[in-house]
Design an enzyme around this catalytic site. Structure first.
Site, PDB file in Angstrom:
ATOM      1  N   ALA A 153      -7.189  -0.898   8.945  1.00 31.22           N
ATOM      2  CA  ALA A 153      -6.274  -1.947   9.404  1.00 31.22           C
ATOM      3  C   ALA A 153      -4.975  -1.943   8.617  1.00 31.22           C
ATOM      4  O   ALA A 153      -4.178  -2.869   8.739  1.00 31.22           O
ATOM      5  CB  ALA A 153      -6.959  -3.303   9.295  1.00 31.22           C
TER       6      ALA A 153
ATOM      7  N   ASP B 231      -1.153   3.346  -1.723  1.00 26.98           N
ATOM      8  CA  ASP B 231      -2.263   2.388  -1.565  1.00 26.98           C
ATOM      9  C   ASP B 231      -3.058   2.270  -2.869  1.00 26.98           C
ATOM     10  O   ASP B 231      -3.270   1.169  -3.380  1.00 26.98           O
ATOM     11  CB  ASP B 231      -3.213   2.831  -0.439  1.00 26.98           C
ATOM     12  CG  ASP B 231      -2.609   2.627   0.938  1.00 26.98           C
ATOM     13  OD1 ASP B 231      -1.393   2.399   1.021  1.00 26.98           O
ATOM     14  OD2 ASP B 231      -3.363   2.708   1.934  1.00 26.98           O
TER      15      ASP B 231
HETATM   16  C1  MEV Z   1      -0.340   3.730   4.426  1.00 25.33           C
HETATM   17  O1  MEV Z   1      -0.670   2.503   3.819  1.00 25.33           O
HETATM   18  C2  MEV Z   1       1.116   4.037   4.286  1.00 25.33           C
HETATM   19  C3  MEV Z   1       1.604   5.361   4.863  1.00 25.33           C
HETATM   20  O2  MEV Z   1       2.943   5.516   4.400  1.00 25.33           O
HETATM   21  C4  MEV Z   1       0.753   6.518   4.398  1.00 25.33           C
HETATM   22  C5  MEV Z   1       0.879   6.834   2.919  1.00 25.33           C
HETATM   23  O3  MEV Z   1       1.806   6.389   2.274  1.00 25.33           O
HETATM   24  O4  MEV Z   1       0.026   7.575   2.436  1.00 25.33           O
HETATM   25  C6  MEV Z   1       1.628   5.339   6.375  1.00 25.33           C
END
Ligand code: MEV
Length: 306
Positions: free
Chosen positions: A97, A145
């Site tokens: 999500a 993350d």
């Molecule tokens: C995921 O939270 C964020 C993205 O930029 C992927 C990443 O940074 O690894 C979409």
């Protein structure tokens, strides 16, 4: 021994961050993963994670299982024999999500294992470990993350650089709305990669625009002018639409939030489903959250950045 890790949202810069541009992310403490590790009277390592219907012995898990790989990697890296353990994992972070559920499991689990086996790890080591696990499951993650979740503080993040934590000059309120549509980040990151291969110049131009938004966003937050973030969110959402990672459901929630009085809104994370965020004046937070639910959001979270 127990350990926890929060969820996260990205304020600005998702996708561009995979290619070396900066991004801003904040922890979301209203959702979290909690892990408890206890000595077991049985042989082996037993994992109990009712939220994902998992109640199994480590060796019975398929190769590359996200929980199994954290545990195996931990004992391999520490060079200690695998003991008999009961591990309970509870999570209130929805999976796929955009709220960092995978990284939060890695961070909470490795911290609980480190505490239980008396092999303390620094935040840097936890972060590095969680990034290795992210790479196993997500292809080419930027590392944002695991970083925001490890430090549990707002971060200004550039791939392969030490994370910079930052403080808000004035608190501000974000409403998070969940489309309820699971959207694995790996897929949207793969789509952007293909788009970039097809037209590198156009996609790099979009990334540069997003970078400017991120830089102004950070300045606005630090200098106590968070109200400026609304307009920046609207602009960032348009660039994410151009990268093809929005969806009708996300666009609908973004529009709904603005109509209900939000100062701005955008999708957050990988996109295509998952969550969106809206900047609101605190007294309007409940009304915006209610409007999102009426427009089809499955959950909302109101969080304050201070
Ligand atoms: C995921 O939270 C964020 C993205 O930029 C992927 C990443 O940074 O690894 C979409």
């Amino acid at each position: 021994m127990k350990a926890s890790a929060p969820g996260k949202v990205i304020l600005f810069g998702e996708h561009a961050v995979v290619y070396g541009h900066p991004a801003l992310a904040i922890p979301v403490t209203q959702v979290h993963v909690d892990v408890e590790v206890l000595d077991s009277s049985r042989r082996g390592i037993w994992i109990h994670a009712p939220g994902i219907n998992l109640d199994a012995e480590l060796n019975s898990l398929p190769d590359g299982h996200p929980v199994g790989s954290v545990i195996l990697n931990f004992f391999q890296r520490q060079g200690i024999p695998v003991p008999a353990l009961d591990i309970a994992i509870e999570s209130t972070i929805p999976v796929a999500a955009g709220l960092g559920s995978g990284a939060a499991v890695s961070v909470a689990l490795v911290r609980a294992l480190a505490l239980h086996t008396a092999n303390p790890l620094s935040d840097e080591q936890v972060n590095e470990f969680a990034y290795e696990i992210e790479k196993l499951h997500h292809g080419t993650p930027s590392g944002i993350d695991n970083t925001v979740i490890t430090y549990a503080k707002p971060v200004y993040f550039v791939k392969d650089m030490p994370a910079i934590t930052f403080k808000a000059g004035k608190p501000f309120t974000i409403v998070i709305g969940d489309t309820g549509i699971p959207a694995p980040t790996k897929e949207s990151v793969g789509s952007v990669r293909r788009l970039r291969m097809h037209d590198q110049c156009a996609v790099e131009n979009i990334f540069n625009e997003i970078e400017q938004i991120t830089l102004i966003g950070r300045r606005s937050i630090e200098s106590g002018k968070p109200e400026l973030l609304g307009e920046l969110m609207d602009q960032n959402h348009e660039f994410l639409q151009a990268l093809t990672v929005s969806s009708p459901e996300l666009d609908n929630l973004v529009k709904t939030a603005r109509k209900a009085g939000a100062l701005g809104a955008k999708l957050s994370g990988g996109g295509r489903g998952g969550n969106m965020i809206a900047l609101v004046e605190q007294p309007k937070a409940q009304a915006v959250a209610g409007a999102l639910i009426s427009a089809g959001a499955k959950h909302t979270i109101i969080t304050e950045v201070s």
